[in-house]
Enzyme design. Sequence first.
Site, PDB file in Angstrom:
ATOM      1  N   CYS A 248     -25.073 -30.362  -9.257  1.00  0.00           N
ATOM      2  CA  CYS A 248     -25.139 -31.750  -9.771  1.00  0.00           C
ATOM      3  C   CYS A 248     -24.524 -31.885 -11.252  1.00  0.00           C
ATOM      4  O   CYS A 248     -24.038 -31.017 -11.893  1.00  0.00           O
ATOM      5  CB  CYS A 248     -26.601 -32.265  -9.956  1.00  0.00           C
ATOM      6  SG  CYS A 248     -27.601 -32.261  -8.546  1.00  0.00           S
TER       7      CYS A 248
ATOM      8  N   GLU B 158     -15.486 -18.653   0.712  1.00  0.00           N
ATOM      9  CA  GLU B 158     -15.735 -19.657  -0.017  1.00  0.00           C
ATOM     10  C   GLU B 158     -14.757 -20.945   0.190  1.00  0.00           C
ATOM     11  O   GLU B 158     -15.171 -22.042   0.312  1.00  0.00           O
ATOM     12  CB  GLU B 158     -15.582 -19.428  -1.414  1.00  0.00           C
ATOM     13  CG  GLU B 158     -16.882 -18.463  -1.925  1.00  0.00           C
ATOM     14  CD  GLU B 158     -16.591 -18.099  -3.523  1.00  0.00           C
ATOM     15  OE1 GLU B 158     -17.379 -18.505  -4.208  1.00  0.00           O
ATOM     16  OE2 GLU B 158     -15.607 -17.535  -3.878  1.00  0.00           O
TER      17      GLU B 158
END
Length: 607
Positions: A2, A487
């Site tokens: 975030c 990833e």
Amino acid sequence: MCGIVGFTGSRQAAPILLKGLGRLEYRGYDSAGIAVVHDGAIEVEKVSGRIAKLCEKTKDGAAVPGTVGIGHTRWATHGAPTDFNAHPHVSNDGRFAVVHNGIIENYLALREELIADGYVFHSETDTETIVHLLELYYDGDVKAAVMKTAARLEGSYALGILCTDTPDALYVVREASPLILGVGVGENYFASDVTALVSHTKNVIYMEDGEFAVLTPDAVTVYDCTGRETKKPVSRVTWSVEAAEKGGYEHFMLKEIMEQPAAVKAAIAPRLHEGRVCLDDFELTAEQLRSINKIVITACGSAYYAGCSGRYAIERLCRIPVQVELASELRYSDPMVDEHTLVLVISQSGETADTIAALKECKARGATVLGIVNVVGSTIAKLADHTLYTWAGPEIAVATTKGYTTQLAVLYLFALYAADRLGRIDEARYKALVHELMELPRRIQQTIDMNWQLPAVASRYSSRSLFFIGRNTDYAVALEGALKMKEISYLHAESYAAGELKHGTIALIEENQPVIAVCCNEAIADKTLSNIVEVKARGAKVLALAFRDNRKIVSQADDVIFIPRVETVFSAALAVVPLQLLAYYAAKEKGCDIDKPKNLAKSVTVE
């Protein structure tokens, strides 16, 4: 995870908020929103999806007038990534809006209490409880309402708050989640990361847990948890916004891979004086070091794998037992540490939630803590007894590259420093290793330059799941190599200690199975070569990574990536670079979103 931003001043807020959120995209998110005060009301715009969608909806902010506002990029935890779950959230009376990073652990109890009091919830988030608490406690004094609300919250939070009754003010609170204030002239800011601020101001204030602040265009006032005003130093950011731009590269990750020679030099060069390692920020005496009977390295993700590589250097040079523990496991494991334990805590951001919790647990048991972080003023930097900064500069891509190699560089410096202080290394060997350290940046550049063929190699090894194998230091490199592949390319990739193949893993080897074999530890190179022969006999296709004068490997592997010869104890810093590039080109071949891989975030600030 975030990102939050806030602005108050005389300029239009929305374009500034959107630009700041754009600089926080690397943290990982699935929705975005802004709230601006205009004509005594709060106007909110939010979307699920990328910031570009929010920019389009608001005409790059022009459709949302007002000179004070807050913004948020959300990575879903409580509730799906939908428009109504996106931040900011607004109170039932429309007076307050809030953005929040973190997790409120007691939100269910608070939600039930607020519903019983008649408050209506419009989302599934834990955050919405905060804005309703603000309304509940507000009696005309916003500061008091903020303090009372914060006192009810359990968990982690960085909050940005608007109130229509104070239309030029921002209110911010921090507890176990990063929050930075930007100090300007006639305007002030807050953000979860300095990256969002540096295009506007380089003067920042780092907030501490339990503090809250009020920002107006002309003042920044910080208070402690009792509401008493506290004077905070203003720090100067030393890097420019250009350092966070792509600089002509297609992706931030590629740029940051290419920056590794300079980043490693920045980590090493200032700490070498007249042929000796000098760690000005590390003050343990030789006597204190001798009292240490065990070193524990704890971290998460790539930082953990850096610790796995660093362990070999520390044990080999210092002759002190080292154990490497995942911070997410250590915090719950009743760790066997005491006043004779030195704990090395590694984190790029310095805000990793599990790593912070492990640090606190170890300190409570009497251990001495050395933090190895990139971000000045971060939580780990403040909590640790000693701190060594990696000086990697801003790293935007979610998958770390230069963050990892600079962590290795600092671990190497520590190993040499401690070995010298403890008298565990003779002078000739010490000088030779210091010279090797000085040469690392140049050899990393050579590694990049000599592997121009990696795009073609990646296309041959990215069609199915991969196995990475190695022994000792090479196994530690293989762990990071496999993680990079997972990833950003989303290929299944696993790393195995090569000596364990016969204990089960070799059952998975079949015709044309790609195997990446790291073979840069010459003391055991023949053993790894035998493992290459074993998997080849079962049909595997082998890509080997070795020193450039290793001719034995050429006769056995299908393809070979070479790196310059370097002292084995430092080889991981070179060997990892081609594996980073291999993952990058594999991801590019597959058309993946390389800088912002799905479901991942740059800074994991919640458990």
